[in-house]
Design an enzyme around this catalytic site. Sequence first.
Site, short mmCIF file in Angstrom:
data_model
loop_
_atom_site.label_atom_id
_atom_site.label_comp_id
_atom_site.label_asym_id
_atom_site.label_seq_id
_atom_site.Cartn_x
_atom_site.Cartn_y
_atom_site.Cartn_z
N ASP A 259 -7.01 2.54 -4.82
CA ASP A 259 -6.10 3.69 -4.67
C ASP A 259 -6.76 5.02 -4.77
OD1 ASP A 259 -3.57 5.16 -4.12
OD2 ASP A 259 -3.63 5.13 -6.28
N ASP B 278 -2.43 2.73 -9.83
CA ASP B 278 -1.87 3.45 -11.16
C ASP B 278 -0.50 3.79 -10.86
OD1 ASP B 278 -2.49 5.47 -9.23
OD2 ASP B 278 -2.37 6.80 -10.91
#
Length: 328
Positions: free
Chosen positions: A111, A310
């Site tokens: 990500d 995250d």
Amino acid sequence: ARIVRLVEEAQGSKAPIQRLADIIASYFVPVVIGIAVVTFIVWFFLGPPPSLTYALLNFVAVLIIACPCALGLATPTAIIVGTGKGAENGVLIRSGEALERAHKINSVLLDKTGTLTQGEPKVTDIIAASSSSEEEVLRLAASVERNSEHPLAEAIVKASSEKKLKLLKASNFKAMPGHGVEAIAGGKQLLLGNLALMKERKFSLNGIQKEAERLFGQGKTVLFLSVNSRVAGIIGLADTIKPNAREAVEALHRLNAEVVMITGDNRRTAETIAHEAGIDRVLAEVLPENKEQEVKRLQDEGRVVAMVGDGINDAPALAQADVGIAIG
């Protein structure tokens, strides 16, 4: 307490290879004991005096050298040491199975925001259309965004606070994941989002397309503010990559893993960050709910995928991946 319990559960879990070791040990132990007994009998009747001493010594020697205990203890010991070492370094490994599967990874999906980058974007540019001003663009954008928890929203609100702008009270707030937000403030219908959202709503860019292209070219995230269906300005934000991001990507390359970055940002911004980090492949303009599908697509290519994220919007992709790595 939860972290301690997680480590304990991981240390007590059985990896698939341990089950194989247990099966082999279940056959191996009686065989070794049988050989040791035969050795005792042979030395007791055919060995030199004192035959009992020689028989016992050789009986014990067979058990120690063959040592079926080592076979049964090696895997759980490795898991305990591995998970314990990981915990010392801030890495929590959920189970022995995940630890065993990790060595097969050949694609790592990262990500962008908060994983590769600092996750603390800053407002760098404010460009107003002829009908507005920079301060008004920032004030209206912050009025909408103060109801959002997105890192970009925090950056905009922080910028307005630094300029000591008085924000409007917003109502009817609505978040559109991967696109932007909208609300009513000061009697105006406000929409703050990416270029894709502006095109979807068929809003005119009021002559600031070139400025937006310039910011895109610099690898910045660009948000468009529309007031009552007219674009009033754009806000450029930049998020720097983490200092050790390139080093981490190079380490993954040395392990012969393909590194892929996934983000909701536009392709030009994504490719700028990817180039800076030394990443092979970019999946841009991917909505949060579609990240899971991208993981599945890589798996369909025959890849063993580790997803690194995250945020809570990464959870479905983390669950779909062969190994999910949540950082925070």
